[in-house]
Design a protein around this motif. Structure first.
Motif, PDB file in Angstrom:
ATOM      1  N   SER A  51      39.114  25.273  35.931  1.00 48.17           N
ATOM      2  CA  SER A  51      39.199  26.058  37.172  1.00 48.17           C
ATOM      3  C   SER A  51      39.944  25.331  38.285  1.00 48.17           C
ATOM      4  CB  SER A  51      37.790  26.436  37.643  1.00 48.17           C
ATOM      5  OG  SER A  51      36.982  25.280  37.816  1.00 48.17           O
ATOM      6  N   ALA A  77      43.417  32.393  40.805  1.00 40.41           N
ATOM      7  CA  ALA A  77      42.830  33.687  41.162  1.00 40.41           C
ATOM      8  C   ALA A  77      43.865  34.791  41.070  1.00 40.41           C
ATOM      9  CB  ALA A  77      42.239  33.619  42.566  1.00 40.41           C
ATOM     10  N   GLY A  80      44.390  35.913  37.581  1.00 43.14           N
ATOM     11  CA  GLY A  80      43.297  36.661  36.961  1.00 43.14           C
ATOM     12  C   GLY A  80      42.194  35.790  36.401  1.00 43.14           C
ATOM     13  N   ILE A  81      41.949  34.631  37.034  1.00 46.21           N
ATOM     14  CA  ILE A  81      40.858  33.740  36.635  1.00 46.21           C
ATOM     15  C   ILE A  81      39.872  33.649  37.798  1.00 46.21           C
ATOM     16  CG2 ILE A  81      40.198  31.425  35.898  1.00 46.21           C
ATOM     17  CD1 ILE A  81      43.020  31.069  34.792  1.00 46.21           C
ATOM     18  N   ALA A  82      38.606  33.974  37.554  1.00 51.14           N
ATOM     19  CA  ALA A  82      37.576  33.919  38.590  1.00 51.14           C
ATOM     20  C   ALA A  82      36.432  33.049  38.103  1.00 51.14           C
ATOM     21  CB  ALA A  82      37.078  35.317  38.927  1.00 51.14           C
ATOM     22  N   PRO A 171      39.242  39.853  37.351  1.00 51.58           N
ATOM     23  CA  PRO A 171      39.698  38.801  36.438  1.00 51.58           C
ATOM     24  C   PRO A 171      39.874  39.265  35.002  1.00 51.58           C
ATOM     25  CG  PRO A 171      37.348  38.582  36.792  1.00 51.58           C
ATOM     26  CD  PRO A 171      37.815  39.690  37.695  1.00 51.58           C
ATOM     27  N   LEU A 174      36.677  35.261  33.134  1.00 49.59           N
ATOM     28  CA  LEU A 174      35.592  34.990  34.064  1.00 49.59           C
ATOM     29  C   LEU A 174      34.875  33.724  33.630  1.00 49.59           C
ATOM     30  CD1 LEU A 174      33.830  35.908  36.468  1.00 49.59           C
ATOM     31  CD2 LEU A 174      32.484  37.259  34.833  1.00 49.59           C
TER      32      LEU A 174
END
Length: 257
Positions: A51, A77, A80-82, A171, A174
């Protein structure tokens, strides 16, 4: 299925300490992928590398075919990464709705003048954001909490709001860090149900670090085990549960009677 996340020989050293040692893994799109291991095994460090909270000392991290090894968190973010955090990261003096709206900031791009006068693109974006928030509130079954100040909610409810804020990003991947830690049994079961729904209804990929072995074994498609910074096993929950190296890592070497 295609690979959405790949780690290639990822390591992290802090001075003379190697917290993560040449870990390679791959996550298929649409999977629930769990990372487990004893305390101090390197799980949180590995999660922080994925992350972008930390940068790897060596190795590559690839998301959907794109090298993200040195990307900042805010760029992830937008891709598309949360992520949720083990310790609550919510705005406790704001309402549930306002907390969820924060998660949508990456999708807002109106110019300052439109935003100031609330017309044109700014108005369209605001209306769309609020529609998305209502969808998340409905999905997480928190309709009766929407206007409550988050700090007045129970711990389990606050964790649900944090999950909602991560979902607001929309996302594809996730990242859930100890999502059910500190929850009672009913709250844990609710979160497990939501995670399954994210996969089955929305096709979302979930990568989670989790200590609750009941949840890991019940809902995971794939499990990766680390110990002392190294990957020692991966496979289906059943394969991992029967692996001698995993049993030894958790229980210690069986002593002769």
């Amino acid at each position: 299925m295609s690979r959405i996340l790949e780690l290639e020989g990822v390591s992290k050293r802090f001075g003379g300490l190697t917290a993560v040692n040449e870990v390679s893994l791959s996550v298929e799109e649409g999977q629930i992928y769990s990372l487990i291991g004893p305390n101090g095994a390197g799980k949180t460090t590995l999660f922080n590398l994925i992350s972008a909270v930390l940068a790897p000392t060596s190795g590559r991290i690839v998301f959907d075919g794109r090298d993200i090894t040195r990307m900042p968190t805010h760029a992830l973010a937008r891709l598309g990464i949360a992520r949720t955090f083990q310790n609550l990261a919510v705005f406790k003096h704001e309402t549930v709705v306002n907390n969820l709206l924060v998660g949508l900031h990456t999708h807002l791009g109106a110019d300052p003048i439109s935003a100031a006068f609330f017309w044109g693109r700014a108005r369209r974006e605001e209306l769309k954001a609020r529609e998305r928030v209502e969808e998340i509130i409905d999905f997480l079954e928190i309709e009766d909490l929407r206007d409550h100040v988050v700090g007045t909610l129970s711990y389990g409810q606050q964790k649900r709001v944090e999950l909602g804020r991560a979902l607001a990003i929309g996302p594809r991947l996730l990242l859930l860090d100890e999502m059910v830690s500190g929850m009672n049994q009913e709250e844990r079961e609710d979160i497990a149900r939501f995670i399954l729904d994210l996969k089955e209804e929305l096709g979302m990929t979930v990568f989670m670090v989790e200590h609750d072995m009941g949840i890991v074994m019940d809902i995971s498609d794939h499990v990766c085990v680390v110990n002392h910074g190294r990957k020692i096993a991966d496979g289906t929950p059943a394969e991992v549960a029967a692996d001698p190296a995993v049993i030894e890592a958790y229980l210690g070497t069986k002593q002769a009677a």
